[in-house]
Design a protein around this motif. Structure first.
Motif, PDB file in Angstrom:
ATOM      1  N   ASP A 275     -19.649  -6.464  -6.038  1.00  0.00           N
ATOM      2  CA  ASP A 275     -19.567  -7.872  -6.347  1.00  0.00           C
ATOM      3  C   ASP A 275     -18.799  -8.334  -7.733  1.00  0.00           C
ATOM      4  OD1 ASP A 275     -21.168  -7.954  -4.083  1.00  0.00           O
ATOM      5  OD2 ASP A 275     -23.304  -8.077  -5.654  1.00  0.00           O
ATOM      6  N   GLN A 276     -18.958  -7.373  -8.620  1.00  0.00           N
ATOM      7  CA  GLN A 276     -18.077  -7.762  -9.756  1.00  0.00           C
ATOM      8  C   GLN A 276     -16.669  -7.756  -9.424  1.00  0.00           C
ATOM      9  OE1 GLN A 276     -18.928  -5.290 -13.391  1.00  0.00           O
ATOM     10  NE2 GLN A 276     -18.217  -7.084 -14.536  1.00  0.00           N
ATOM     11  N   VAL A 277     -16.245  -6.668  -9.004  1.00  0.00           N
ATOM     12  CA  VAL A 277     -14.817  -6.766  -8.610  1.00  0.00           C
ATOM     13  C   VAL A 277     -14.427  -7.862  -7.477  1.00  0.00           C
ATOM     14  CG1 VAL A 277     -13.284  -5.236  -7.134  1.00  0.00           C
ATOM     15  CG2 VAL A 277     -14.654  -3.995  -8.807  1.00  0.00           C
ATOM     16  N   ARG A 278     -15.333  -8.183  -6.633  1.00  0.00           N
ATOM     17  CA  ARG A 278     -14.975  -9.479  -5.713  1.00  0.00           C
ATOM     18  C   ARG A 278     -14.754 -10.535  -6.504  1.00  0.00           C
ATOM     19  NH1 ARG A 278     -19.112  -6.836  -2.816  1.00  0.00           N
ATOM     20  NH2 ARG A 278     -18.317  -5.676  -1.224  1.00  0.00           N
ATOM     21  N   SER A 279     -15.767 -10.810  -7.526  1.00  0.00           N
ATOM     22  CA  SER A 279     -15.668 -11.992  -8.373  1.00  0.00           C
ATOM     23  C   SER A 279     -14.411 -12.136  -9.086  1.00  0.00           C
ATOM     24  CB  SER A 279     -16.985 -12.002  -9.316  1.00  0.00           C
ATOM     25  OG  SER A 279     -16.797 -12.999 -10.155  1.00  0.00           O
ATOM     26  N   VAL A 280     -14.119 -11.055 -10.013  1.00  0.00           N
ATOM     27  CA  VAL A 280     -12.967 -10.918 -10.752  1.00  0.00           C
ATOM     28  C   VAL A 280     -11.869 -11.212 -10.028  1.00  0.00           C
ATOM     29  CG1 VAL A 280     -11.338  -9.465 -12.217  1.00  0.00           C
ATOM     30  CG2 VAL A 280     -14.142  -9.665 -12.505  1.00  0.00           C
ATOM     31  N   THR A 281     -11.662 -10.724  -8.746  1.00  0.00           N
ATOM     32  CA  THR A 281     -10.408 -10.889  -7.670  1.00  0.00           C
ATOM     33  C   THR A 281     -10.553 -12.279  -7.534  1.00  0.00           C
ATOM     34  OG1 THR A 281     -10.862  -8.616  -6.968  1.00  0.00           O
ATOM     35  CG2 THR A 281      -9.572 -10.100  -5.670  1.00  0.00           C
ATOM     36  N   ALA A 282     -11.488 -12.836  -6.896  1.00  0.00           N
ATOM     37  CA  ALA A 282     -11.409 -14.271  -6.538  1.00  0.00           C
ATOM     38  C   ALA A 282     -10.918 -15.185  -7.805  1.00  0.00           C
ATOM     39  CB  ALA A 282     -12.692 -14.573  -6.126  1.00  0.00           C
ATOM     40  N   GLN A 283     -11.490 -14.926  -8.920  1.00  0.00           N
ATOM     41  CA  GLN A 283     -10.962 -15.511 -10.272  1.00  0.00           C
ATOM     42  C   GLN A 283      -9.604 -15.392 -10.430  1.00  0.00           C
ATOM     43  OE1 GLN A 283     -13.703 -15.034 -13.800  1.00  0.00           O
ATOM     44  NE2 GLN A 283     -15.201 -14.281 -12.377  1.00  0.00           N
ATOM     45  N   PHE A 284      -9.102 -14.398 -10.280  1.00  0.00           N
ATOM     46  CA  PHE A 284      -7.499 -14.066 -10.530  1.00  0.00           C
ATOM     47  C   PHE A 284      -6.722 -14.935  -9.470  1.00  0.00           C
ATOM     48  CE2 PHE A 284      -3.429 -12.064  -9.086  1.00  0.00           C
ATOM     49  CZ  PHE A 284      -2.909 -12.314 -10.428  1.00  0.00           C
ATOM     50  N   PHE A 285      -7.194 -14.796  -8.177  1.00  0.00           N
ATOM     51  CA  PHE A 285      -6.430 -15.303  -7.259  1.00  0.00           C
ATOM     52  C   PHE A 285      -6.448 -16.951  -7.232  1.00  0.00           C
ATOM     53  CE2 PHE A 285      -5.951 -11.326  -5.626  1.00  0.00           C
ATOM     54  CZ  PHE A 285      -4.463 -11.266  -5.112  1.00  0.00           C
ATOM     55  N   ALA A 286      -7.506 -17.597  -8.013  1.00  0.00           N
ATOM     56  CA  ALA A 286      -7.869 -18.853  -8.051  1.00  0.00           C
ATOM     57  C   ALA A 286      -7.033 -19.604  -9.276  1.00  0.00           C
ATOM     58  CB  ALA A 286      -9.394 -18.992  -8.421  1.00  0.00           C
TER      59      ALA A 286
ATOM     60  N   ASP B 277      -1.378 -12.896  -0.240  1.00  0.00           N
ATOM     61  CA  ASP B 277      -0.632 -12.656  -1.335  1.00  0.00           C
ATOM     62  C   ASP B 277      -1.480 -11.339  -2.128  1.00  0.00           C
ATOM     63  OD1 ASP B 277       1.080 -14.594  -1.292  1.00  0.00           O
ATOM     64  OD2 ASP B 277      -0.275 -15.924  -2.319  1.00  0.00           O
ATOM     65  N   ARG B 278      -1.006 -10.564  -2.875  1.00  0.00           N
ATOM     66  CA  ARG B 278      -1.675  -9.370  -3.302  1.00  0.00           C
ATOM     67  C   ARG B 278      -1.401  -9.048  -4.875  1.00  0.00           C
ATOM     68  NH1 ARG B 278       1.766  -7.383   0.495  1.00  0.00           N
ATOM     69  NH2 ARG B 278       0.082  -7.362   2.106  1.00  0.00           N
ATOM     70  N   LEU B 279      -2.236  -8.401  -5.538  1.00  0.00           N
ATOM     71  CA  LEU B 279      -2.220  -7.671  -6.806  1.00  0.00           C
ATOM     72  C   LEU B 279      -2.279  -6.285  -6.626  1.00  0.00           C
ATOM     73  CD1 LEU B 279      -1.685  -8.088  -9.700  1.00  0.00           C
ATOM     74  CD2 LEU B 279      -4.350  -7.982  -9.988  1.00  0.00           C
ATOM     75  N   TYR B 280      -1.257  -5.576  -6.696  1.00  0.00           N
ATOM     76  CA  TYR B 280      -1.245  -4.021  -6.384  1.00  0.00           C
ATOM     77  C   TYR B 280      -1.071  -3.738  -7.623  1.00  0.00           C
ATOM     78  CZ  TYR B 280      -0.125   0.414  -4.636  1.00  0.00           C
ATOM     79  OH  TYR B 280      -0.044   1.986  -4.294  1.00  0.00           O
ATOM     80  N   LEU B 281      -1.991  -2.572  -8.257  1.00  0.00           N
ATOM     81  CA  LEU B 281      -1.993  -1.922  -9.466  1.00  0.00           C
ATOM     82  C   LEU B 281      -1.944  -0.399  -9.128  1.00  0.00           C
ATOM     83  CD1 LEU B 281      -4.245  -4.123 -11.415  1.00  0.00           C
ATOM     84  CD2 LEU B 281      -1.915  -4.262 -11.631  1.00  0.00           C
ATOM     85  N   ILE B 282      -1.514   0.378  -9.869  1.00  0.00           N
ATOM     86  CA  ILE B 282      -1.607   1.935  -9.916  1.00  0.00           C
ATOM     87  C   ILE B 282      -2.783   2.228 -10.900  1.00  0.00           C
ATOM     88  CG2 ILE B 282      -0.560   4.078 -10.455  1.00  0.00           C
ATOM     89  CD1 ILE B 282       1.989   2.809  -9.431  1.00  0.00           C
ATOM     90  N   LEU B 283      -3.724   2.821 -10.359  1.00  0.00           N
ATOM     91  CA  LEU B 283      -4.757   3.063 -11.153  1.00  0.00           C
ATOM     92  C   LEU B 283      -4.673   4.676 -11.594  1.00  0.00           C
ATOM     93  CD1 LEU B 283      -7.602   1.552  -9.221  1.00  0.00           C
ATOM     94  CD2 LEU B 283      -6.549   0.522 -11.313  1.00  0.00           C
ATOM     95  N   SER B 284      -4.279   5.536 -10.722  1.00  0.00           N
ATOM     96  CA  SER B 284      -4.268   6.895 -11.183  1.00  0.00           C
ATOM     97  C   SER B 284      -2.922   7.571 -10.427  1.00  0.00           C
ATOM     98  CB  SER B 284      -5.465   7.657 -10.408  1.00  0.00           C
ATOM     99  OG  SER B 284      -5.457   8.970 -10.411  1.00  0.00           O
TER     100      SER B 284
END
Length: 164
Positions: A94-105, A140-147
């Protein structure tokens, strides 16, 4: 020689879906599928159920082989799967979804600070255009390398929202 493994990009970037909407512009033709071509569902074909993979079974010696075969089959037949028993809490998701929504907003100018490079998938943007005939996703996407961690490029990691 390795450079020949990847096709040459036709176009460096296209406008984001959000930019098209904000500017009241019609999307280019490469955002549309023609009837019967590239992904239009044929209602006469059966709909596949999403394969479910139990991640906890992958680590158990008694069930791992069976689950790996199921995973292999899912990736070959569907290209995706739903995972269960992965250990990620609902609160975290839920936190990941919230932060994602905040970024795209965020305003476009804030998101464009993290734009991907022309020859890279990492960063903010949309589809990398590899062919003149390519049909683009309406995303639109935000693609990040984590590992692995040493390959993370923090210049693409948003400063807003702060919790990111």
């Amino acid at each position: 020689m390795a450079d020949n493994l990847f096709p040459t990009k036709i176009e460096s970037k296209s406008k984001s879906v959000q930019e098209l909407v904000m500017n009241n512009e019609e999307p280019p033709g490469n955002y549309f599928y023609e009837d019967g071509v590239n992904g239009v569902l044929d209602s006469s074909l059966p709909v596949l159920e999403m394969p479910v993979i139990d991640i906890s079974r992958l680590t158990s010696p008694s069930t791992s082989r069976e689950e790996v075969e199921k995973l292999h089959s899912a990736l070959i037949s569907c290209g995706c799967f739903m995972s269960i028993n992965h250990g990620i809490t609902g609160v975290f998701l839920d936190q990941v979804r919230s932060v994602t929504a905040q970024f795209f907003a965020l305003p476009m100018e804030d998101k464009l600070k993290y734009s991907r490079a022309v020859d890279s998938t990492e960063g903010y943007g949309n589809d990398m255009i590899l062919s003149e005939d390519q049909i683009l996703d309406w995303t639109d996407r935000l693609y990040l390398i984590l590992s692995p961690e040493d390959q993370r490029q923090f210049k693409f990691w948003p400063e807003k929202p702060e919790i990111f």
